[in-house]
Design a protein around this motif. Structure first.
Motif, short mmCIF file in Angstrom:
data_model
loop_
_atom_site.label_atom_id
_atom_site.label_comp_id
_atom_site.label_asym_id
_atom_site.label_seq_id
_atom_site.Cartn_x
_atom_site.Cartn_y
_atom_site.Cartn_z
N GLN A 62 -44.95 -125.56 -18.83
CA GLN A 62 -45.88 -124.67 -19.82
C GLN A 62 -45.49 -123.17 -19.84
O GLN A 62 -45.38 -122.64 -21.05
CB GLN A 62 -47.27 -125.11 -19.51
CG GLN A 62 -47.68 -126.51 -19.89
CD GLN A 62 -49.09 -126.87 -19.52
OE1 GLN A 62 -49.61 -125.93 -18.89
NE2 GLN A 62 -49.52 -128.07 -19.66
N ILE A 99 -53.13 -127.82 -23.84
CA ILE A 99 -52.41 -128.79 -22.85
C ILE A 99 -52.47 -128.09 -21.40
O ILE A 99 -52.88 -128.63 -20.60
CB ILE A 99 -50.97 -129.10 -23.08
CG1 ILE A 99 -49.90 -127.99 -23.73
CG2 ILE A 99 -51.18 -130.28 -24.13
CD1 ILE A 99 -48.66 -128.50 -23.54
N CYS A 148 -52.28 -135.42 -24.75
CA CYS A 148 -51.29 -134.11 -24.28
C CYS A 148 -49.81 -134.57 -24.93
O CYS A 148 -49.26 -133.76 -25.35
CB CYS A 148 -51.16 -134.21 -22.69
SG CYS A 148 -50.13 -132.91 -21.86
#
Ligand code: HEM
Length: 193
Positions: A62, A99, A148
């Motif tokens: 991420q 997320i 997600c």
């Protein structure tokens, strides 16, 4: 500069591919579900270890999506205001935040609760009452994994149209398709997918 941009684009896309983990996590938990009871044997230890050890790599992915995405913006001579001026970039950043929040919740709250329940069984097969609590928490984690998956695939679909947006109708059709795919991945073991 062009080469740097090209390399960054490849990093960003490869990183996005690696973010498809929720799909494979769903395959794994669906397989565990189809095995049925008892709870607390080596299959559970194996699966829980894989799932919890993915949290850190997921945070790294991420962070890399954000860093490489922002660099792509900066290298094209734009600033942070591009996240407001370009609604696709703004939306992608928001999806990334969602997320990150989901992963943080699973990692700091849900997973420790599941681990604590297994620990209460002391490495033995889990008694029914504990088993019900574990199943409830696992179901919540599974739902979050499918959300997600939906978010990651939507961000990838939006990424493709960052500088040349698709017509609205096409984006909506694609979002519906992605939702159907995430639902299918959630709903059980599939032979062809
Ligand atoms: C869940 C997170 C993300 C995923 C899965 C994702 C995925 C993708 C994909 C698949 C592309 C298409 C690349 C291409 O067609 O060349 C793309 C492009 C792009 N993404 Fe992301 N992205 C994410 C987050 C972000 C964020 C947070 C930013 C910036 C704030 C960003 C900025 C960009 C930019 C600027 C492009 C266009 C690349 C170019 O310059 O051609 N992305 N993204």
């Amino acid at each position: 500069m062009d080469t740097t941009l090209d390399i960054l684009k490849v990093i960003h896309v490869v990183n996005a591919i690696l973010m498809a983990w929720p799909f494979y996590a769903l395959v794994t938990v669906n397989q565990r579900g189809s095995l049925g009871p008892p709870l607390g044997d080596r299959a559970d230890t194996y699966m829980e270890n894989i799932i919890k050890n993915r949290a850190l790599p997921c945070f790294v992915l991420q962070g890399t999506a954000l860093a490489s995405g922002l660099l792509l913006v900066f290298l094209r001579g734009m600033g942070l205001n591009a996240l407001v001026a370009n609604p696709i970039l703004g939306l992608k950043s928001l999806l990334l935040l969602i997320i990150a929040a989901l992963l943080t919740y699973v990692h700091t709250t849900l997973q420790p609760q599941i681990d604590a329940l297994f620990a209460r069984a002391g490495g033995q097969l889990v008694p029914q009452e504990l088993g019900q609590q574990i199943t409830k928490l696992r179901l919540r984690r599974k739902r979050m994994a499918s959300v997600c998956l939906f978010v990651v695939l939507t961000a990838a679909m939006l990424g493709v149209q960052t500088w040349a947006p698709f017509p609205y109708w096409l984006t909506i059709v694609l979002v519906i398709g992605i939702a159907a795919l995430a639902r299918r991945a959630y709903s059980g073991v599939r032979r062809w997918m």
